[in-house]
Design a protein around this motif. Structure first.
Motif, PDB file in Angstrom:
ATOM      1  N   VAL A 110       0.868  -1.188   0.000  1.00 57.60           N
ATOM      2  CA  VAL A 110       0.000   0.000   0.000  1.00 57.60           C
ATOM      3  C   VAL A 110       0.900   1.233   0.000  1.00 57.60           C
ATOM      4  O   VAL A 110       1.569   1.513   1.006  1.00 57.60           O
ATOM      5  CB  VAL A 110      -0.927   0.022   1.228  1.00 57.60           C
ATOM      6  CG1 VAL A 110      -1.799   1.275   1.207  1.00 57.60           C
ATOM      7  CG2 VAL A 110      -1.774  -1.234   1.293  1.00 57.60           C
ATOM      8  N   PRO A 111       0.966   1.985  -1.084  1.00 64.38           N
ATOM      9  CA  PRO A 111       1.835   3.173  -1.116  1.00 64.38           C
ATOM     10  C   PRO A 111       1.404   4.206  -0.085  1.00 64.38           C
ATOM     11  O   PRO A 111       0.229   4.295   0.279  1.00 64.38           O
ATOM     12  CB  PRO A 111       1.648   3.711  -2.537  1.00 64.38           C
ATOM     13  CG  PRO A 111       1.126   2.552  -3.328  1.00 64.38           C
ATOM     14  CD  PRO A 111       0.297   1.752  -2.374  1.00 64.38           C
ATOM     15  N   TRP A 112       2.388   4.993   0.391  1.00 59.50           N
ATOM     16  CA  TRP A 112       2.087   6.066   1.330  1.00 59.50           C
ATOM     17  C   TRP A 112       1.431   7.209   0.560  1.00 59.50           C
ATOM     18  O   TRP A 112       1.985   7.722  -0.404  1.00 59.50           O
ATOM     19  CB  TRP A 112       3.356   6.554   2.007  1.00 59.50           C
ATOM     20  CG  TRP A 112       3.132   7.720   2.924  1.00 59.50           C
ATOM     21  CD1 TRP A 112       3.426   9.029   2.676  1.00 59.50           C
ATOM     22  CD2 TRP A 112       2.534   7.683   4.221  1.00 59.50           C
ATOM     23  NE1 TRP A 112       3.066   9.811   3.744  1.00 59.50           N
ATOM     24  CE2 TRP A 112       2.509   9.012   4.716  1.00 59.50           C
ATOM     25  CE3 TRP A 112       2.027   6.657   5.017  1.00 59.50           C
ATOM     26  CZ2 TRP A 112       1.990   9.340   5.956  1.00 59.50           C
ATOM     27  CZ3 TRP A 112       1.514   6.976   6.267  1.00 59.50           C
ATOM     28  CH2 TRP A 112       1.497   8.306   6.721  1.00 59.50           C
ATOM     29  N   ALA A 113       0.239   7.610   0.999  1.00 56.91           N
ATOM     30  CA  ALA A 113      -0.514   8.659   0.319  1.00 56.91           C
ATOM     31  C   ALA A 113      -0.400   9.961   1.095  1.00 56.91           C
ATOM     32  O   ALA A 113      -0.619   9.998   2.308  1.00 56.91           O
ATOM     33  CB  ALA A 113      -1.978   8.254   0.183  1.00 56.91           C
ATOM     34  N   SER A 114      -0.032  11.009   0.395  1.00 59.06           N
ATOM     35  CA  SER A 114       0.093  12.325   1.025  1.00 59.06           C
ATOM     36  C   SER A 114      -0.085  13.398  -0.026  1.00 59.06           C
ATOM     37  O   SER A 114       0.189  13.179  -1.213  1.00 59.06           O
ATOM     38  CB  SER A 114       1.474  12.455   1.678  1.00 59.06           C
ATOM     39  OG  SER A 114       1.716  13.782   2.101  1.00 59.06           O
ATOM     40  N   THR A 115      -0.555  14.552   0.402  1.00 57.10           N
ATOM     41  CA  THR A 115      -0.661  15.690  -0.521  1.00 57.10           C
ATOM     42  C   THR A 115       0.662  16.448  -0.599  1.00 57.10           C
ATOM     43  O   THR A 115       0.796  17.376  -1.396  1.00 57.10           O
ATOM     44  CB  THR A 115      -1.770  16.655  -0.056  1.00 57.10           C
ATOM     45  OG1 THR A 115      -1.496  17.076   1.285  1.00 57.10           O
ATOM     46  CG2 THR A 115      -3.129  15.978  -0.106  1.00 57.10           C
ATOM     47  N   GLY A 116       1.626  16.064   0.237  1.00 55.36           N
ATOM     48  CA  GLY A 116       2.919  16.742   0.272  1.00 55.36           C
ATOM     49  C   GLY A 116       4.003  15.967  -0.458  1.00 55.36           C
ATOM     50  O   GLY A 116       3.739  15.038  -1.238  1.00 55.36           O
ATOM     51  N   TRP A 117       5.251  16.346  -0.161  1.00 52.81           N
ATOM     52  CA  TRP A 117       6.390  15.775  -0.891  1.00 52.81           C
ATOM     53  C   TRP A 117       6.643  14.317  -0.541  1.00 52.81           C
ATOM     54  O   TRP A 117       7.366  13.622  -1.270  1.00 52.81           O
ATOM     55  CB  TRP A 117       7.644  16.611  -0.619  1.00 52.81           C
ATOM     56  CG  TRP A 117       8.163  16.483   0.783  1.00 52.81           C
ATOM     57  CD1 TRP A 117       7.782  17.209   1.861  1.00 52.81           C
ATOM     58  CD2 TRP A 117       9.153  15.571   1.247  1.00 52.81           C
ATOM     59  NE1 TRP A 117       8.469  16.807   2.993  1.00 52.81           N
ATOM     60  CE2 TRP A 117       9.317  15.797   2.638  1.00 52.81           C
ATOM     61  CE3 TRP A 117       9.921  14.572   0.641  1.00 52.81           C
ATOM     62  CZ2 TRP A 117      10.200  15.072   3.419  1.00 52.81           C
ATOM     63  CZ3 TRP A 117      10.810  13.850   1.415  1.00 52.81           C
ATOM     64  CH2 TRP A 117      10.947  14.105   2.784  1.00 52.81           C
ATOM     65  N   THR A 118       6.063  13.801   0.545  1.00 55.41           N
ATOM     66  CA  THR A 118       6.296  12.404   0.944  1.00 55.41           C
ATOM     67  C   THR A 118       5.410  11.420   0.171  1.00 55.41           C
ATOM     68  O   THR A 118       5.552  10.215   0.336  1.00 55.41           O
ATOM     69  CB  THR A 118       6.041  12.208   2.449  1.00 55.41           C
ATOM     70  OG1 THR A 118       4.682  12.529   2.748  1.00 55.41           O
ATOM     71  CG2 THR A 118       6.963  13.073   3.280  1.00 55.41           C
ATOM     72  N   ASN A 119       4.504  11.916  -0.671  1.00 55.77           N
ATOM     73  CA  ASN A 119       3.597  11.036  -1.388  1.00 55.77           C
ATOM     74  C   ASN A 119       4.365   9.980  -2.195  1.00 55.77           C
ATOM     75  O   ASN A 119       5.248  10.311  -2.997  1.00 55.77           O
ATOM     76  CB  ASN A 119       2.710  11.853  -2.333  1.00 55.77           C
ATOM     77  CG  ASN A 119       1.653  10.985  -3.002  1.00 55.77           C
ATOM     78  OD1 ASN A 119       0.829  10.365  -2.327  1.00 55.77           O
ATOM     79  ND2 ASN A 119       1.684  10.931  -4.334  1.00 55.77           N
TER      80      ASN A 119
END
Length: 424
Positions: free
Chosen positions: A206-215
């Motif tokens: 499950v990929p890490w989901a983020s609206t920032g640069w860590t997405n």
């Protein structure tokens, strides 16, 4: 010139017990012996109104007697000394980090990385960035954790409760869904570590989901989670890139890990010792708190509302000031509200603002002179021209000749430390 002045022991003298605070005769108008005895008996009865009133007065009196009363100047000097910004300078990097408890790592290097600037402000040009790398990677007297450099002697404090991390559902769910990914990383590090994140395969489900640069930066995210859980650690850096390994190969054997409660108490005590004076409770901030809980002893500062906590070991010491240029991340001014209350110093880090909206500059350095924060320097290192560019010096107070000369000397020392040819 920087001044040398002794403070009275433990700040201003504590209030001494006086007849007005001592238990008075129960009633000067009562002359009958039996009535006086009755009143004496009544005041000792825990159920009586007299007893409750007397207890409240006594508790208040004791509370007043135990609170340190400080002037603003005394509070400032306590803060400056605690941050090792008085004279004479310290001489050892490890001593500095042990007292400050941390050096913050930040990639911004308009002049120099913040961790190096903070060390230079204390140690002067005797400090070199190579000393920090040596302490982290060879001597192992320091360690990097969660964007902070700390003394290795404190590592147990930051492993306390690590196995139960994280506390947020999103992070817990992601770790649970990617447990195989977690085990893959530990396996590859055991076999081939130390390694950079780019050398570790991404096998997440499950990929890490983020609206920032860590997405979708799954390997980096998992490594940081495992660092917080005490399973991996930062073994060093190649340039700005972190090198990772199993924590058992980075941290010393036999680390004593206290309970979460004991670690919290000690961290508050260490933080207060590094700040000298702080609030018991403050707004929560990322990475490192500004408040200190019930560490130290209560204090009030003349002209400032509310109660503070003061390190009793910081009271009653002589003070000799000096001039220093500080990183925007320097803990003397990092808590902006505290800086305004104690130093009457207004500051905002403006590198995220459009240039037209900046008041003081992209990476303005606070100026400390004696026990006052007196202004800011808007400067940048122009390495191509070998010049420390000083765009402006903002005077929060009118500079005397002494302050002007001292600031100029610090700028010249900063340019020399940066191996730049001139200040311009």
């Amino acid at each position: 010139m920087p001044s040398s002045r002794a403070e009275s022991p433990r700040g201003l003298p504590r209030l001494d017990p006086s007849p007005s605070l001592a238990p008075a005769p129960f009633s000067p108008l009562v002359t009958d012996k039996n009535e006086r005895n009755l009143l004496k008996t009544d005041v000792l009865d825990p159920q009586s109104t007299n007893f409750l009133q007397f207890s409240q007065v006594l508790t208040l009196a004791r509370s007043l007697l135990s609170v340190h009363r400080l002037t603003k100047a005394q509070a400032r000097r306590i803060a400056v000394r605690a941050q090792l910004l008085d004279a004479p300078r310290p001489t050892e990097l490890l001593t500095v980090v042990q007292q400050l408890t941390l050096l913050q790592i930040d990639p911004t290097a308009a002049i120099a990385p913040s961790a190096d600037l903070v060390a230079w402000s204390r140690l002067g040009s005797a400090y070199q960035p190579a000393h920090l790398q040596q302490a982290l990677e060879q001597e192992c007297t320091l360690f990097e954790h969660n964007a902070l450099v700390r003394p290795m002697s404190d590592v147990g404090l930051y492993l306390a409760g690590a196995a139960a991390w994280p506390s947020y559902d999103k992070q817990r769910d992601w770790l649970r869904d990617n447990d195989r990914f977690r085990r893959d990383i530990l396996k590859v590090l055991r076999r081939s570590g130390p390694m950079t994140s780019r050398d570790i395969p991404d096998t997440c489900v499950v990929p890490w989901a983020s609206t920032g640069w860590t997405n979708n930066r799954n390997v980096t995210q998992m490594l940081e989670f495992l660092m917080m859980r005490g399973e991996v650690a930062i073994a060093g850096r190649v340039g700005r890139e972190r090198v990772w390994d199993l924590s058992e190969r980075v941290y010393p054997a036999g680390v004593v890990v206290p309970s979460v409660e004991a670690a919290h108490r000690v961290k508050n005590e260490r933080r207060l010792a590094s700040l000298g004076i702080a609030r018991q409770k403050r707004t929560a901030v990322p990475v490192e708190p500004w408040d200190v809980g019930e560490a130290g002893e209560p204090a009030v500062v003349e002209g400032i509302k509310g109660e503070w906590r003061v390190d009793p070991a910081a009271l009653g010491k002589d003070f000799k000031g000096r001039t220093a240029l500080l990183s925007p991340f320097d803990r003397l001014a990092h808590d902006r509200a505290r800086a305004e209350e104690l130093f009457d110093f207004e500051y905002t880090l403006e590198m995220y603002k459009p240039a037209a909206k900046r008041r003081w500059g992209y990476f303005a350095l606070p100026i400390l002179h004696d026990d006052r924060l007196v202004g800011k320097v808007d400067a940048a290192a122009d390495r191509k021209a070998s010049v420390l560019r000083v765009n402006a010096i903002h005077e929060d107070v009118r500079f005397t000749r002494t302050i002007t000369r001292a600031v100029q000397a610090e700028l010249e020392d900063l340019a020399s430390w940066l191996e730049l040819g001139a200040v311009g």
